[in-house]
Design an enzyme around this catalytic site. Sequence first.
Site, PDB file in Angstrom:
ATOM      1  N   SER A  40      53.180  52.763  50.840  1.00  0.00           N
ATOM      2  CA  SER A  40      53.227  51.572  50.807  1.00  0.00           C
ATOM      3  C   SER A  40      52.102  50.956  51.723  1.00  0.00           C
ATOM      4  O   SER A  40      51.417  49.823  51.576  1.00  0.00           O
ATOM      5  CB  SER A  40      54.556  50.952  50.853  1.00  0.00           C
ATOM      6  OG  SER A  40      55.582  51.406  50.035  1.00  0.00           O
TER       7      SER A  40
ATOM      8  N   ARG B 256      48.531  48.879  51.391  1.00  0.00           N
ATOM      9  CA  ARG B 256      48.235  47.275  51.848  1.00  0.00           C
ATOM     10  C   ARG B 256      47.156  47.299  53.024  1.00  0.00           C
ATOM     11  O   ARG B 256      46.471  46.403  52.824  1.00  0.00           O
ATOM     12  CB  ARG B 256      49.500  46.795  52.363  1.00  0.00           C
ATOM     13  CG  ARG B 256      50.617  46.632  51.108  1.00  0.00           C
ATOM     14  CD  ARG B 256      51.925  46.373  51.792  1.00  0.00           C
ATOM     15  NE  ARG B 256      53.069  46.125  50.728  1.00  0.00           N
ATOM     16  CZ  ARG B 256      53.471  46.715  49.785  1.00  0.00           C
ATOM     17  NH1 ARG B 256      53.337  48.122  49.778  1.00  0.00           N
ATOM     18  NH2 ARG B 256      54.341  46.385  49.016  1.00  0.00           N
TER      19      ARG B 256
ATOM     20  N   SER C 229      62.218  43.793  44.069  1.00  0.00           N
ATOM     21  CA  SER C 229      60.781  44.687  43.964  1.00  0.00           C
ATOM     22  C   SER C 229      59.880  43.954  45.016  1.00  0.00           C
ATOM     23  O   SER C 229      59.246  42.689  44.718  1.00  0.00           O
ATOM     24  CB  SER C 229      60.039  44.547  42.549  1.00  0.00           C
ATOM     25  OG  SER C 229      59.084  44.758  42.236  1.00  0.00           O
TER      26      SER C 229
ATOM     27  N   GLN D 246      56.957  45.063  45.074  1.00  0.00           N
ATOM     28  CA  GLN D 246      55.726  44.853  44.400  1.00  0.00           C
ATOM     29  C   GLN D 246      55.483  43.659  43.791  1.00  0.00           C
ATOM     30  O   GLN D 246      54.566  43.052  43.938  1.00  0.00           O
ATOM     31  CB  GLN D 246      55.659  46.143  43.342  1.00  0.00           C
ATOM     32  CG  GLN D 246      55.774  47.643  43.960  1.00  0.00           C
ATOM     33  CD  GLN D 246      55.573  48.638  42.977  1.00  0.00           C
ATOM     34  OE1 GLN D 246      55.648  48.408  41.614  1.00  0.00           O
ATOM     35  NE2 GLN D 246      55.501  49.914  43.362  1.00  0.00           N
TER      36      GLN D 246
ATOM     37  N   ASP E 103      63.434  54.839  46.159  1.00  0.00           N
ATOM     38  CA  ASP E 103      62.413  56.186  46.093  1.00  0.00           C
ATOM     39  C   ASP E 103      63.146  57.534  46.295  1.00  0.00           C
ATOM     40  O   ASP E 103      62.615  58.261  46.190  1.00  0.00           O
ATOM     41  CB  ASP E 103      61.143  55.969  46.649  1.00  0.00           C
ATOM     42  CG  ASP E 103      60.245  54.826  46.398  1.00  0.00           C
ATOM     43  OD1 ASP E 103      60.346  54.430  45.066  1.00  0.00           O
ATOM     44  OD2 ASP E 103      59.566  54.232  46.976  1.00  0.00           O
TER      45      ASP E 103
ATOM     46  N   ARG F 207      64.012  58.373  36.152  1.00  0.00           N
ATOM     47  CA  ARG F 207      64.246  59.244  37.216  1.00  0.00           C
ATOM     48  C   ARG F 207      65.650  59.845  37.034  1.00  0.00           C
ATOM     49  O   ARG F 207      66.157  60.851  37.476  1.00  0.00           O
ATOM     50  CB  ARG F 207      64.040  58.945  38.670  1.00  0.00           C
ATOM     51  CG  ARG F 207      62.683  59.016  38.790  1.00  0.00           C
ATOM     52  CD  ARG F 207      62.336  58.563  40.416  1.00  0.00           C
ATOM     53  NE  ARG F 207      60.960  58.752  40.824  1.00  0.00           N
ATOM     54  CZ  ARG F 207      60.367  58.203  41.527  1.00  0.00           C
ATOM     55  NH1 ARG F 207      60.726  57.181  42.388  1.00  0.00           N
ATOM     56  NH2 ARG F 207      58.953  58.731  41.708  1.00  0.00           N
TER      57      ARG F 207
ATOM     58  N   ARG G 152      58.136  62.954  42.794  1.00  0.00           N
ATOM     59  CA  ARG G 152      59.136  62.886  43.714  1.00  0.00           C
ATOM     60  C   ARG G 152      60.268  63.820  43.013  1.00  0.00           C
ATOM     61  O   ARG G 152      61.187  64.457  43.867  1.00  0.00           O
ATOM     62  CB  ARG G 152      59.863  61.403  44.025  1.00  0.00           C
ATOM     63  CG  ARG G 152      59.063  60.727  44.714  1.00  0.00           C
ATOM     64  CD  ARG G 152      59.577  59.529  45.482  1.00  0.00           C
ATOM     65  NE  ARG G 152      58.851  58.566  45.661  1.00  0.00           N
ATOM     66  CZ  ARG G 152      57.897  58.402  46.753  1.00  0.00           C
ATOM     67  NH1 ARG G 152      57.843  59.594  47.804  1.00  0.00           N
ATOM     68  NH2 ARG G 152      57.100  57.542  47.003  1.00  0.00           N
TER      69      ARG G 152
HETATM   70  C1  S3P Z   1      56.724  49.852  46.556  1.00  0.00           C
HETATM   71  C2  S3P Z   1      58.026  49.349  45.969  1.00  0.00           C
HETATM   72  C3  S3P Z   1      59.046  49.721  45.358  1.00  0.00           C
HETATM   73  C4  S3P Z   1      59.003  51.409  45.512  1.00  0.00           C
HETATM   74  C5  S3P Z   1      57.328  51.852  45.413  1.00  0.00           C
HETATM   75  C6  S3P Z   1      56.682  51.232  46.394  1.00  0.00           C
HETATM   76  C7  S3P Z   1      55.951  49.196  47.473  1.00  0.00           C
HETATM   77  O1  S3P Z   1      58.821  49.674  43.977  1.00  0.00           O
HETATM   78  O2  S3P Z   1      59.647  52.050  44.378  1.00  0.00           O
HETATM   79  O3  S3P Z   1      57.506  53.311  45.478  1.00  0.00           O
HETATM   80  O4  S3P Z   1      54.970  49.637  47.980  1.00  0.00           O
HETATM   81  O5  S3P Z   1      55.925  47.651  47.253  1.00  0.00           O
HETATM   82  P1  S3P Z   1      59.643  48.468  43.031  1.00  0.00           P
HETATM   83  O6  S3P Z   1      58.783  46.952  43.914  1.00  0.00           O
HETATM   84  O7  S3P Z   1      59.301  48.375  41.677  1.00  0.00           O
HETATM   85  O8  S3P Z   1      60.845  48.389  43.592  1.00  0.00           O
END
Ligand code: S3P
Length: 437
Positions: free
Chosen positions: A29, A33, A174, A176, A322, A353, A394
């Site tokens: 992550s 970024r 989320s 993301q 995750d 999953r 994973r």
């Molecule tokens: C992530 C957010 C999570 C996670 C993904 C990485 C991120 O997803 O499962 O592996 O880097 O912001 P979601 O935003 O869909 O929960």
Amino acid sequence: MSSGTNSLTWTSSPAHALQGEIRVPGDKSISHRAVMFASLADGISRITGFLEGEDTRATARAFAQMGVHIDTPSASERMVHGVGIDGLKAPGAPIDCGNAGTGMRLLAGLLAAQKFDTTLIGDESLSKRPMRRVIDPLAKMGAKIESGEIGLPPLRISGGCQLQGIDYTLPVASAQVKSALLLAGLYAQGETQIHEPHPTRDYTERMLRAFGWPIEFSEGHARLSGGHRLRATDVVVPADFSSAAFFLVAASIVPGSELTLCDVGMNPRRTGLLQALRLMGADIRETNAREAGGEAIADLVVRHAPLRGIDVPVELVPDMIDEFPALFVAAAVANGITRVTGAAELRVKESDRIAVMAKGLRALGARIEETPDGAMIEGAALHAGEADSTGDHRCAMSFCIAGLVAAGPVRVLDCANVATSFPDFVELAKSCGFKLG
Ligand code: S3P
């Protein structure tokens, strides 16, 4: 190890005590970024500890395609020559995000605000992942994004739209989606405010602040305005807790084990598995707690301990989203029943999953019942067999851990995508006692 054109099969065999001191690769992550903000900053940023995984390299390639010069002085190091907040150029061809949901969703927010059109594509797994969760709120900000059927990739993003800030409450927890909207918010007129039903990882907020963008944030809330600039800064990426998770479970379940995992990122929005494993009776100590690059890190010392089944507290779910494939393995060999609820998001990750782990572990003798938003898992002795990861990194690594404690070898199918997040998994795992190949 055997491989075909699209598939890679590993065999994981019963192991004796796992021992040693290892460092798993950089956080995925944070690596995504870091490349994004460094590319948009004024000046040169140095990233150390960058994850050399396919997902994060795809993000770096995307920015190179948009005119950002990125040097690789050594492995896990990048020098990013930022082009400034308005300096990206049209990529000239579709941007391939590979397997990375984070790459695609965050880029959707950023690219919706550019002057040029872009198309985002991904691999087979990413092409099945829901994008409406970013398309709909971005459209409310004034973005124009066309998708395939039912909101699936590819995404065709029109440039030249002036975005407006938004006050938005996320329907699902989320990071993301939150991050996509904050990235769009950098270019929007007025203020963008995000409220979360449950706080999620806050790397976007922390990194924006580190790069000098004014932002207010607290648990479950973030607020920023457009019209500022980002200043180059150096980023130190900690080891990825999600990659450490496989070793936390492995050493917990293999008798006689004692493993030390170094420099692990301990952001509380990531470490839910630690709490869940401790509730199950795991023996995991945090030592040498410190800060690096503004993130809490620690060394984790994990020793074998008998595990018992638990009801996984639903409030921990987003903080370990995750880590469920690894948790399923711990539960499958624990004493008693483990119940997972409130985790329907697991069905829209790199694979479904819940279904993939239930099917694979059942093939090894585990007792698992799926529910729409989780599973009920009763501990049992595992036997030799074959588990199909369906290309989910994973799940593949989790089945390798199951092989350590099964009565005979476990063949794990479709492992190539482990390279998306953990390129040296086999070598590192073997260095501490896995029988894997
Ligand atoms: C992530 C957010 C999570 C996670 C993904 C990485 C991120 O997803 O499962 O592996 O880097 O912001 P979601 O935003 O869909 O929960």
